[in-house]
Enzyme design. Structure first.
Site, short mmCIF file in Angstrom:
data_model
loop_
_atom_site.label_atom_id
_atom_site.label_comp_id
_atom_site.label_asym_id
_atom_site.label_seq_id
_atom_site.Cartn_x
_atom_site.Cartn_y
_atom_site.Cartn_z
N ASN A 13 0.87 -1.18 0.00
CA ASN A 13 0.00 0.00 0.00
C ASN A 13 0.91 1.23 0.00
O ASN A 13 1.47 1.58 1.02
CB ASN A 13 -0.89 -0.01 1.26
N LYS A 15 0.11 4.19 -0.29
CA LYS A 15 -0.56 5.38 0.27
C LYS A 15 -0.34 6.59 -0.65
O LYS A 15 -0.20 6.42 -1.86
CB LYS A 15 -0.08 5.65 1.69
N HIS A 102 -9.71 1.03 4.69
CA HIS A 102 -8.44 1.26 5.40
C HIS A 102 -8.73 2.20 6.57
O HIS A 102 -9.53 3.12 6.46
CB HIS A 102 -7.41 1.86 4.45
N GLU A 104 -7.21 4.63 7.69
CA GLU A 104 -7.00 6.06 7.41
C GLU A 104 -8.22 6.66 6.73
O GLU A 104 -8.54 7.83 6.91
CB GLU A 104 -5.72 6.23 6.56
N GLU A 173 -5.81 -5.19 10.39
CA GLU A 173 -4.82 -4.14 10.60
C GLU A 173 -5.13 -3.39 11.89
O GLU A 173 -5.94 -2.45 11.89
CB GLU A 173 -4.85 -3.14 9.43
N GLY A 179 1.93 2.11 10.73
CA GLY A 179 2.88 3.22 10.60
C GLY A 179 3.56 3.60 11.90
O GLY A 179 4.22 4.64 11.99
N SER A 217 2.90 -2.28 10.33
CA SER A 217 4.35 -2.26 10.58
C SER A 217 5.03 -3.59 10.25
O SER A 217 6.03 -3.94 10.88
CB SER A 217 4.66 -1.84 12.01
C1 PEP Z 1 -1.06 0.08 5.87
O1 PEP Z 1 -1.12 1.26 5.61
O2 PEP Z 1 -1.93 -0.68 5.45
C2 PEP Z 1 0.04 -0.41 6.68
C3 PEP Z 1 0.02 -1.65 7.08
O3 PEP Z 1 1.06 0.49 6.93
P1 PEP Z 1 2.46 0.16 7.64
O4 PEP Z 1 2.97 -1.13 7.08
O5 PEP Z 1 3.32 1.33 7.31
O6 PEP Z 1 2.18 0.04 9.11
#
Ligand code: PEP
Length: 260
Positions: A13, A15, A102, A104, A173, A179, A217
């Site tokens: 992803n 982003k 997601h 976000e 998630e 992040g 992460s």
């Molecule tokens: C994500 O945005 O779906 C995600 C898992 O981000 P990160 O790996 O940076 O935590």
């Protein structure tokens, strides 16, 4: 319930990152490190890119071992929805996966469980696989609400999409892990994956195993342990998908784990 899936799906992803030149360089490195000729078929890879870059990335990824994904889709089919991109448009430019729900988008765009379910429905209707994200905040985890939250989020998608749910991919998630560099432990992830799988099994009578990814992460250092955890069928990777060496390392770990 706990059996491992011999196949893994690794989805990047990106982003709101990238540029025409930067994407081309990143994709070039990915395709050199993950050539179609060497792909075993046990690991599927995809990158979800910003919508403005879908068309150029589609060209670059054409006939490669890396599929194209989008990061969002409209809940509407067509018409007066300024700024939105429909599922049919995504399909038109070669999109195979789309992330929906997601955290976000739930957080910054107030997306509800119902809206996420409608977006999944629109994707399914045109043959695009929705990657449905669910996950609890830190406060919800601390309040012991993790199971209730993720089950409520998934229930909306199941309710609207019925048996078509067998075609979705779910991504667990935990919001506190996205992040932040703070990954869920394999045990924490497995516990939630198990209850999501039980919910899916109860909802649709199917023989097929629905793919449940972990995201939050995941990186080159921790991917192997997470990906070898029973019940974790792959990863949704944010930050670590922006560096070819890191993403390729995760793909190699997925390949190694899928061999066992
Ligand atoms: C994500 O945005 O779906 C995600 C898992 O981000 P990160 O790996 O940076 O935590």
């Amino acid at each position: 319930m706990n059996q491992s899936n011999p196949h893994k799906l690794i989805v990047g992803n990106w982003k709101m990152n990238g540029s025409l030149a930067g994407n081309a360089a990143l994709i070039q490195d990915l395709l050199i490190g993950w050539p179609k000729s060497q792909a075993s078929g046990r690991v599927q890879a995809a990158v979800c890119v910003p919508s403005v870059y879908l068309t150029p990335c589609s060209g670059l990824l054409h006939h490669s071992a890396v599929d194209l994904g989008a990061q969002d889709v409209s809940a509407h089919e067509a018409g007066a929805y300024t700024g939105e991109v429909s599922a049919a448009m995504l399909r038109d430019v070669g999109v195979r996966y789309v992330i929906v729900g997601h955290s976000e988008r739930r957080q910054y765009h107030a997306e509800t469980d119902q809206l996420v379910a409608q977006k999944a429905q629109k994707a399914l209707a045109v043959g695009i696989t929705p990657v449905v994200c669910v996950g609890e905040t830190l406060l919800e985890r601390q309040a012991g609400q993790t199971a209730d939250v993720v089950k409520r989020q998934l229930a909306a998608v199941i309710q609207l999409n019925g048996h078509c749910v067998s075609e979705i991919v779910v991504a667990y998630e935990p919001v506190w892990a996205i992040g932040t560099g703070q990954t869920a432990t394999a045990e924490q992830a497995q516990e939630v994956h198990d209850l999501l799988r039980a919910q899916l099994k109860a909802a649709v009578s199917m023989h097929e195993r629905i793919c449940i990814l972990y995201g939050g992460s995941m990186n080159a250092g921790n991917a192997k342990s997470l990906l070898s955890t029973p019940g974790i069928d792959g990863g949704l990777i944010g930050g670590a998908s922006l560096k070819a060496t890191d993403f390729l390392s995760i793909l190699a770990d997925a390949e190694a784990v899928s061999k066992v």
